[in-house]
Design a protein around this motif. Structure first.
Motif, PDB file in Angstrom:
ATOM      1  N   ASN A 574     -45.839  73.462 -13.753  1.00 32.65           N
ATOM      2  CA  ASN A 574     -45.241  73.417 -12.429  1.00 32.65           C
ATOM      3  C   ASN A 574     -45.009  71.979 -11.974  1.00 32.65           C
ATOM      4  O   ASN A 574     -43.979  71.658 -11.396  1.00 32.65           O
ATOM      5  N   PHE A 575     -46.006  71.136 -12.247  1.00 36.63           N
ATOM      6  CA  PHE A 575     -45.893  69.748 -11.811  1.00 36.63           C
ATOM      7  C   PHE A 575     -44.822  69.012 -12.605  1.00 36.63           C
ATOM      8  O   PHE A 575     -44.077  68.198 -12.075  1.00 36.63           O
ATOM      9  N   LEU A 576     -44.751  69.342 -13.880  1.00 42.44           N
ATOM     10  CA  LEU A 576     -43.770  68.711 -14.742  1.00 42.44           C
ATOM     11  C   LEU A 576     -42.357  69.048 -14.269  1.00 42.44           C
ATOM     12  O   LEU A 576     -41.492  68.171 -14.155  1.00 42.44           O
ATOM     13  N   SER A 577     -42.144  70.297 -13.985  1.00 45.96           N
ATOM     14  CA  SER A 577     -40.816  70.701 -13.552  1.00 45.96           C
ATOM     15  C   SER A 577     -40.469  70.062 -12.208  1.00 45.96           C
ATOM     16  O   SER A 577     -39.324  69.670 -11.970  1.00 45.96           O
ATOM     17  N   ALA A 578     -41.465  69.904 -11.354  1.00 47.90           N
ATOM     18  CA  ALA A 578     -41.217  69.255 -10.063  1.00 47.90           C
ATOM     19  C   ALA A 578     -40.933  67.763 -10.247  1.00 47.90           C
ATOM     20  O   ALA A 578     -40.092  67.190  -9.555  1.00 47.90           O
ATOM     21  N   ARG A 579     -41.610  67.155 -11.204  1.00 49.21           N
ATOM     22  CA  ARG A 579     -41.347  65.747 -11.475  1.00 49.21           C
ATOM     23  C   ARG A 579     -39.917  65.576 -11.995  1.00 49.21           C
ATOM     24  O   ARG A 579     -39.195  64.663 -11.612  1.00 49.21           O
ATOM     25  N   ASN A 580     -39.500  66.483 -12.867  1.00 52.58           N
ATOM     26  CA  ASN A 580     -38.137  66.426 -13.381  1.00 52.58           C
ATOM     27  C   ASN A 580     -37.130  66.569 -12.251  1.00 52.58           C
ATOM     28  O   ASN A 580     -36.072  65.955 -12.256  1.00 52.58           O
ATOM     29  N   PHE A 581     -37.479  67.402 -11.298  1.00 51.41           N
ATOM     30  CA  PHE A 581     -36.608  67.582 -10.139  1.00 51.41           C
ATOM     31  C   PHE A 581     -36.464  66.272  -9.370  1.00 51.41           C
ATOM     32  O   PHE A 581     -35.352  65.868  -8.997  1.00 51.41           O
ATOM     33  N   ALA A 582     -37.592  65.592  -9.181  1.00 52.63           N
ATOM     34  CA  ALA A 582     -37.547  64.307  -8.479  1.00 52.63           C
ATOM     35  C   ALA A 582     -36.637  63.339  -9.230  1.00 52.63           C
ATOM     36  O   ALA A 582     -35.818  62.627  -8.631  1.00 52.63           O
ATOM     37  N   ASN A 583     -36.740  63.347 -10.531  1.00 53.38           N
ATOM     38  CA  ASN A 583     -35.912  62.452 -11.332  1.00 53.38           C
ATOM     39  C   ASN A 583     -34.429  62.812 -11.227  1.00 53.38           C
ATOM     40  O   ASN A 583     -33.558  61.945 -11.207  1.00 53.38           O
ATOM     41  N   LYS A 584     -34.195  64.092 -11.138  1.00 57.53           N
ATOM     42  CA  LYS A 584     -32.817  64.564 -10.998  1.00 57.53           C
ATOM     43  C   LYS A 584     -32.214  64.040  -9.685  1.00 57.53           C
ATOM     44  O   LYS A 584     -31.096  63.531  -9.655  1.00 57.53           O
ATOM     45  N   ILE A 585     -32.980  64.162  -8.617  1.00 64.41           N
ATOM     46  CA  ILE A 585     -32.515  63.683  -7.314  1.00 64.41           C
ATOM     47  C   ILE A 585     -32.243  62.187  -7.384  1.00 64.41           C
ATOM     48  O   ILE A 585     -31.235  61.686  -6.880  1.00 64.41           O
ATOM     49  N   TRP A 586     -33.152  61.505  -8.033  1.00 64.07           N
ATOM     50  CA  TRP A 586     -33.045  60.059  -8.163  1.00 64.07           C
ATOM     51  C   TRP A 586     -31.744  59.683  -8.868  1.00 64.07           C
ATOM     52  O   TRP A 586     -31.004  58.805  -8.424  1.00 64.07           O
ATOM     53  N   ASN A 587     -31.455  60.369  -9.951  1.00 64.33           N
ATOM     54  CA  ASN A 587     -30.282  60.007 -10.733  1.00 64.33           C
ATOM     55  C   ASN A 587     -28.966  60.415 -10.082  1.00 64.33           C
ATOM     56  O   ASN A 587     -27.966  59.711 -10.203  1.00 64.33           O
ATOM     57  N   ALA A 588     -28.986  61.541  -9.419  1.00 66.44           N
ATOM     58  CA  ALA A 588     -27.778  61.947  -8.692  1.00 66.44           C
ATOM     59  C   ALA A 588     -27.470  60.895  -7.633  1.00 66.44           C
ATOM     60  O   ALA A 588     -26.332  60.454  -7.464  1.00 66.44           O
ATOM     61  N   SER A 589     -28.544  60.467  -6.936  1.00 64.94           N
ATOM     62  CA  SER A 589     -28.367  59.452  -5.899  1.00 64.94           C
ATOM     63  C   SER A 589     -27.907  58.140  -6.513  1.00 64.94           C
ATOM     64  O   SER A 589     -27.027  57.463  -5.982  1.00 64.94           O
ATOM     65  N   ARG A 590     -28.480  57.822  -7.636  1.00 64.55           N
ATOM     66  CA  ARG A 590     -28.132  56.588  -8.333  1.00 64.55           C
ATOM     67  C   ARG A 590     -26.633  56.585  -8.660  1.00 64.55           C
ATOM     68  O   ARG A 590     -25.926  55.603  -8.449  1.00 64.55           O
ATOM     69  N   PHE A 591     -26.161  57.680  -9.165  1.00 66.67           N
ATOM     70  CA  PHE A 591     -24.743  57.809  -9.512  1.00 66.67           C
ATOM     71  C   PHE A 591     -23.856  57.567  -8.285  1.00 66.67           C
ATOM     72  O   PHE A 591     -22.887  56.817  -8.322  1.00 66.67           O
ATOM     73  N   ILE A 592     -24.234  58.205  -7.191  1.00 59.67           N
ATOM     74  CA  ILE A 592     -23.432  58.089  -5.978  1.00 59.67           C
ATOM     75  C   ILE A 592     -23.498  56.667  -5.421  1.00 59.67           C
ATOM     76  O   ILE A 592     -22.494  56.079  -5.028  1.00 59.67           O
ATOM     77  N   ILE A 593     -24.690  56.117  -5.414  1.00 61.79           N
ATOM     78  CA  ILE A 593     -24.875  54.773  -4.863  1.00 61.79           C
ATOM     79  C   ILE A 593     -24.103  53.744  -5.690  1.00 61.79           C
ATOM     80  O   ILE A 593     -23.409  52.882  -5.144  1.00 61.79           O
ATOM     81  N   MET A 594     -24.207  53.857  -7.007  1.00 58.40           N
ATOM     82  CA  MET A 594     -23.493  52.932  -7.884  1.00 58.40           C
ATOM     83  C   MET A 594     -21.993  52.934  -7.594  1.00 58.40           C
ATOM     84  O   MET A 594     -21.361  51.896  -7.466  1.00 58.40           O
ATOM     85  N   ASN A 595     -21.447  54.126  -7.484  1.00 56.84           N
ATOM     86  CA  ASN A 595     -20.007  54.231  -7.272  1.00 56.84           C
ATOM     87  C   ASN A 595     -19.580  53.834  -5.864  1.00 56.84           C
ATOM     88  O   ASN A 595     -18.509  53.270  -5.680  1.00 56.84           O
ATOM     89  N   SER A 596     -20.433  54.145  -4.890  1.00 54.87           N
ATOM     90  CA  SER A 596     -20.005  53.847  -3.526  1.00 54.87           C
ATOM     91  C   SER A 596     -20.056  52.343  -3.254  1.00 54.87           C
ATOM     92  O   SER A 596     -19.290  51.822  -2.451  1.00 54.87           O
ATOM     93  N   SER A 597     -20.967  51.656  -3.943  1.00 57.93           N
ATOM     94  CA  SER A 597     -21.010  50.219  -3.709  1.00 57.93           C
ATOM     95  C   SER A 597     -19.751  49.546  -4.257  1.00 57.93           C
ATOM     96  O   SER A 597     -19.306  48.528  -3.736  1.00 57.93           O
ATOM     97  N   GLU A 598     -19.177  50.170  -5.263  1.00 58.61           N
ATOM     98  CA  GLU A 598     -17.929  49.624  -5.798  1.00 58.61           C
ATOM     99  C   GLU A 598     -16.746  49.942  -4.888  1.00 58.61           C
ATOM    100  O   GLU A 598     -15.753  49.229  -4.874  1.00 58.61           O
ATOM    101  N   ALA A 599     -16.883  51.013  -4.139  1.00 56.50           N
ATOM    102  CA  ALA A 599     -15.732  51.494  -3.371  1.00 56.50           C
ATOM    103  C   ALA A 599     -15.561  50.756  -2.049  1.00 56.50           C
ATOM    104  O   ALA A 599     -14.549  50.895  -1.384  1.00 56.50           O
ATOM    105  N   GLY A 600     -16.541  49.957  -1.670  1.00 55.48           N
ATOM    106  CA  GLY A 600     -16.443  49.249  -0.401  1.00 55.48           C
ATOM    107  C   GLY A 600     -16.698  50.167   0.783  1.00 55.48           C
ATOM    108  O   GLY A 600     -17.333  51.221   0.642  1.00 55.48           O
ATOM    109  N   GLU A 601     -16.225  49.742   1.945  1.00 56.14           N
ATOM    110  CA  GLU A 601     -16.450  50.505   3.177  1.00 56.14           C
ATOM    111  C   GLU A 601     -15.869  51.920   3.062  1.00 56.14           C
ATOM    112  O   GLU A 601     -14.724  52.098   2.668  1.00 56.14           O
TER     113      GLU A 601
END
Length: 888
Positions: A574-601
């Motif tokens: 259960n804990f492992l799957s929850a940790r993977n979930f946290a990582n998933k959130i992290w990476n989805a956010s990372r993807f969005i953040i990376m791209n939005s910083s390139e896109a400017g305002e």
RNA sequence: GGGCAGUUAGCUCAGCUGGAAGAGCAUUUCCCUUACAAGGAAGAGGUCGCAGGUUCAAAUCCUGCACUGCCCACCA
């Protein structure tokens, strides 16, 4: 941002931030509605265990949710002195040094207790900080600190003066090991294998004997009667006779009592009023004598020298042997019965006569029952209400005195003479030693030696934490504002021990219930369903889990498993799957953040022009409504699951994948549009998730708002408003479903015909129904991207491409021309299987459609649905068959 | 003795205001596709404890029964 989410630094940073910035401190504020939780104070003996982790995670989720819903949310921390439990821990330490508390004396021993508390006392609160709990630390309370002690005294004195507290010599549950009386609920019953001894009790006149059956032969020395049922025909004539007790020849009577069951044993019961609760009741009805034969150490007294001083179990052996030798034992049967044990040390309880303080709870109980029945106190889950009220309705007076040293000393003073001997004056309950006795004007007093049951101070907790009892008034600003509190979150194992008593005392002292909602969480068990215990060695240490998987993972796993009122099994998976979930959130956010910083305002205004945009916004709104409702109803498990499913499947697997083509677009407006929607949905989801996973959501939120004027603290934000959404599937959701179906179908085709995943191929969509194919036509871009197609050819009545894989979806046939790539026989098998599936569908649907009752009585929409399904399956079979012929 | 829960895929559990059986983990096949291999895609796997009943239709409602777990009770 790192590729893998590392919880450690993030967690340390935020738990410190919340404390340093007093994020969760709350003061009375007339402009805001209060929402209050008072923590079930953990014992100071404790180290955080899974049960605490669960219980406090749930409280924290509720507090954070309410805070983010605009309430003035307050969660009050504190610890409990823990009475017997804590004292026995220190006594154990002393024992290792070869000492007892009596070697030290009361004062020295209490010094030792206080030192121990100082040393280990609040370590559990430190662990709660690590867990991320949003407590108002400035309000930290302890059941034995000055303010709480004052409250205890005030409560006692009030009850005493009202005549509800009294002292008496009564039969109580006595723990020989702890050396104290216990209340009825502090005794746990457990089945034990033993024997049933049948003992012959001879009549005094020599006319034979009566046989009694007992599980406690040793108490026969304290017998003062034998009881039989008045209707028992076997014993109609015995009541004139008396009995000569074996071994000691004392004469006792025979009484008739309706509580005696004729069927059990011989239908004759030996009565030991001083050492058995039932016998005590019989004795009261028949005015029998009480002979005490067991003392506070569990040793025999008032018995022949031969047995004097023996422990109960030794006495049993000796007495049975003697009875046997003298021919008084008729037989011995194997017998299993329940034996009471001390809930702290598991020592067998001895019922015995003792001077104790009692509290009459009749009136408070009635009020508590009424409050439950009027739904002033509501239970989650509701099924606990009935046992709760039943218990309250059958309550006996509460034995509140304990013969230990660690606790609130009973504030009663006895008038004594110069030698310290008690005078006959009435005892006085007071905050301090009285100056003068109002009865005899004496000036010497002694305080009662006993302390109060630890649950007495716990029962005052919901208002003592707000400093009730510091003066003559019954309220103050905090109490006025925060009391009654909103929700109590606790385990059902202390429903009677604690919850019921808080309600009783709240009604008694504040004239109001202490909380309106009672949310009962289950017990955390190991993966085999066993209760975690030190002796079994299956304890999972939450601190280790936090270090290994992250605190958010621990919290999420617990939340997901926390169905109200039900026990849960939990393990590393259960804990492992929850940790993977946290990582998933992290990476989805990372993807969005990376791209939005390139896109400017980015645009503030969201203009959803594409299907995918409308779809994800609709889905997000559904999510928001559901999660907020779930939190409100304490369905934390459901909220966790909704969030998991939305984030992982809908947002990551579909929307982010669909967005990629536009993110890569050279059209900057297009790129900004999709990114602003991504960010909008991500932020909203983070907010909804933050009560459960406060650390990772705080961190991502901060990064997202790095260059924005918006607050960087997610806990300070307010949830997105829930629009009043109808419970229907929106158009975007229907359309999206079709697009997803097509994509999955093509991917299945590709996978089953072993087309290399990276290989882009062409597809031919042969339209069978113009209207139904519109969605696909309008959203070709998505289909191409996610199904890895380089082209889609829309046609009508085409010639079948040679050697192509095919399938049928709603509205058209799909062909993947794979000249030379596919295995014809494999493809045939696959198509045969599709046909047989469709045939099953036809069978099911025609069965319904041929049923006239169904056609007459089922709703029209339902019939249409079945018809459509049937027709679709028919068409599918037809088309696949054509293709099969073609393959041949 | 009374009461309350539970019994659904190999495991842990959702679904239970009645209308085509779901998730996670485990498992099979393929893929290190520039957010994530702590990942992605596609599969396989269930007569929803048993027996009746209500209904056009029952995992879902009703009645019994079985097993498991908890709580309560004065099982001498």
């Amino acid at each position: 941002m790192e590729k893998v989410y590392s919880a450690k630094e993030v967690e340390a940073k935020w738990s410190k931030y919340w404390i340093d910035n007093k994020t969760f401190s709350a003061k009375p504020d007339k402009n805001k509605k209060p929402f209050t939780i008072v923590i079930p104070p953990p014992n100071i003996t404790g180290v955080l265990h899974m049960g605490h982790a669960l219980n406090n995670t749930l409280q924290d989720i509720i507090i954070r949710f309410k805070k983010m819903s605009g309430f003035n949310a307050l969660w009050v921390p504190g610890t409990d002195h823990g009475g017997i439990a804590t004292q026995s821990v220190v006594e154990k330490i002393l024992k290792k040094e070869g000492k007892t508390k009596f070697d030290l004396g009361r004062e020295k021993f209490l010094e030792k207790m206080r030192a121990w508390r100082k040393e280990t006392g609040d370590s559990i609160l430190e662990q709660l900080k690590k867990l991320g709990c949003g407590l108002d630390w400035d309000r930290t309370a302890f059941t034995m600190d000055e303010s709480r002690s004052k409250a205890v005294q005030k409560a006692f004195i009030k009850l005493f003066d009202k005549g509800l507290i009294y002292r008496g010599k009564r039969l109580v549950n006595w723990c020989p090991h702890c050396g104290t009386a216990l209340s009825d609920i502090e005794v746990e019953y457990e089945n034990e294998k033993s024997n049933l001894w049948y003992i012959k009790y001879p009549f005094s006149d020599g006319s034979g004997y009566i046989t009694v059956a007992t599980t406690r032969p040793e108490t026969m020395l304290g017998d003062t009667a034998v009881a039989v049922n008045p209707d028992d025909t076997r014993y109609l004539k015995v009541s004139q006779k008396t009995i000569k007790l074996p071994l000691i020849d004392r004469e006792i009577k025979i009484v008739k009592d309706f509580t005696i069951e004729k069927e059990f044993g011989t239908g004759a019961v030996k009565v030991t009023p001083a050492h058995d609760a039932n016998d005590d009741a019989i004795a009261k009805r028949h005015n029998l004598e009480y002979i005490e034969i067991i003392d506070a150490q569990g040793k025999m007294i008032n018995v022949p020298d031969k047995y004097k001083g023996l422990s109960v179990s030794d006495a049993r052996k000796a007495i049975v042997a003697d009875l046997q030798e003298q021919g008084f034992i008729e037989k011995i049967e194997d017998y299993s019965h329940s034996v009471g044990r001390c809930y702290r040390c598991m020592t067998t309880i001895e019922p015995l006569m003792s001077w104790q303080w009692f509290l009459n709870v009749d009136d408070m109980s009635k009020r508590a029952v009424k409050a439950a029945k009027n739904k002033e106190t509501k239970f989650y889950p509701q099924s606990w209400e009935k046992p709760y009220t039943l218990w309250l309705e059958n309550l006996r007076d509460w034995c509140i005195s304990r013969q230990i040293w660690w606790g609130h000393r009973i504030p009663v003073y006895y008038c004594v003479n110069e030698k310290g001997e008690k005078n006959s004056c009435k005892p006085i309950a007071a905050y301090e030693k009285p100056k003068k006795c109002p009865e005899c004007s004496g000036e010497f007093f002694l305080q009662d030696n006993d302390v109060l049951d630890t649950w007495f101070s716990s029962a005052l907790w919901p208002f003592s934490v707000f400093n009730w009892g510091q003066n003559d008034t019954n309220t103050n600003e905090d109490l006025n504002y925060f009391y009654p509190t909103s929700t109590l979150v606790t385990g059902h194992e202390i429903l009677y021990l604690w919850v019921a008593r808080m309600v009783q005392f709240g009604l008694e002292f504040i004239d109001d219930i202490p909380f309106s909602d009672i949310f009962l969480n289950g017990i955390v068990r190991d993966k085999h369903g066993k209760k975690m215990s030190k002796t079994l060695g299956n304890v999972v240490d939450p601190i280790l889990i936090m270090d290994k998987f992250g605190t958010d993972a621990l919290r999420f796993a617990l939340s997901q498993a926390a169905v109200p009122g039900r026990d849960m099994q939990i393990s590393d998976e259960n804990f492992l799957s929850a940790r993977n979930f946290a990582n998933k959130i992290w990476n989805a956010s990372r993807f969005i953040i990376m791209n939005s910083s390139e896109a400017g305002e980015l645009d503030k205004n969201i203009k959803p022009k594409e299907l995918a945009d409308r779809w994800i916004l609709d889905e997000f709104e559904d999510l928001s409504a559901k999660v907020q409702l779930n939190f409100t109803n304490y369905d934390i498990d459901k909220a966790a699951r909704e969030l998991y499913d939305f984030l992982w499947t809908k947002f990551c697997d579909w929307y982010i994948e669909l967005s990629k083509i536009r993110i890569a677009s050279t059209n900057i407006d297009e790129k900004k549009q999709v990114l602003s929607i991504l960010i909008y949905v991500l932020k909203g989801t983070l907010q909804l998730l933050s009560p459960i996973m406060p650390f990772i959501t705080s961190e991502i939120w901060e990064i997202l708002n790095e260059n924005s004027k918006e607050t960087k603290i997610i806990s300070e934000t307010i949830f997105p408003l829930v629009k009043n959404k109808k419970e229907v599937i929106s158009i975007s959701q229907q359309e999206m479903k079709i697009v997803q179906d097509i994509i999955v179908k093509i991917r299945t085709l590709r996978s089953q015909t072993n087309i290399a995943p990276g290989l882009e191929i062409k597809a031919i969509f042969n339209i069978l129904d113009d209207a139904k194919s519109l969605g696909a036509k309008n959203n070709q871009g998505y289909i191409k991207t996610l199904a890895k197609l380089n082209a889609i050819e829309f046609t009508k009545d085409i010639k079948r491409p040679k050697n192509s894989a095919m399938t049928v979806v709603s509205g058209f046939e799909i062909f993947l021309p794979l000249e030379g790539l596919i295995d014809i026989s494999k493809e045939k098998n696959r198509l045969q299987k599709e046909i047989s599936n469709a045939k099953g569908e036809i069978e099911r649907t025609t069965k319904k459609l041929e049923n006239t009752s169904f056609l007459e009585r089922a709703p029209k929409e339902e019939i249409k649905k079945i018809r459509d399904r049937s027709e679709e399956a028919r068409l599918k079979i037809e088309k696949i068959k054509e293709n099969l012929d073609f393959l041949q």
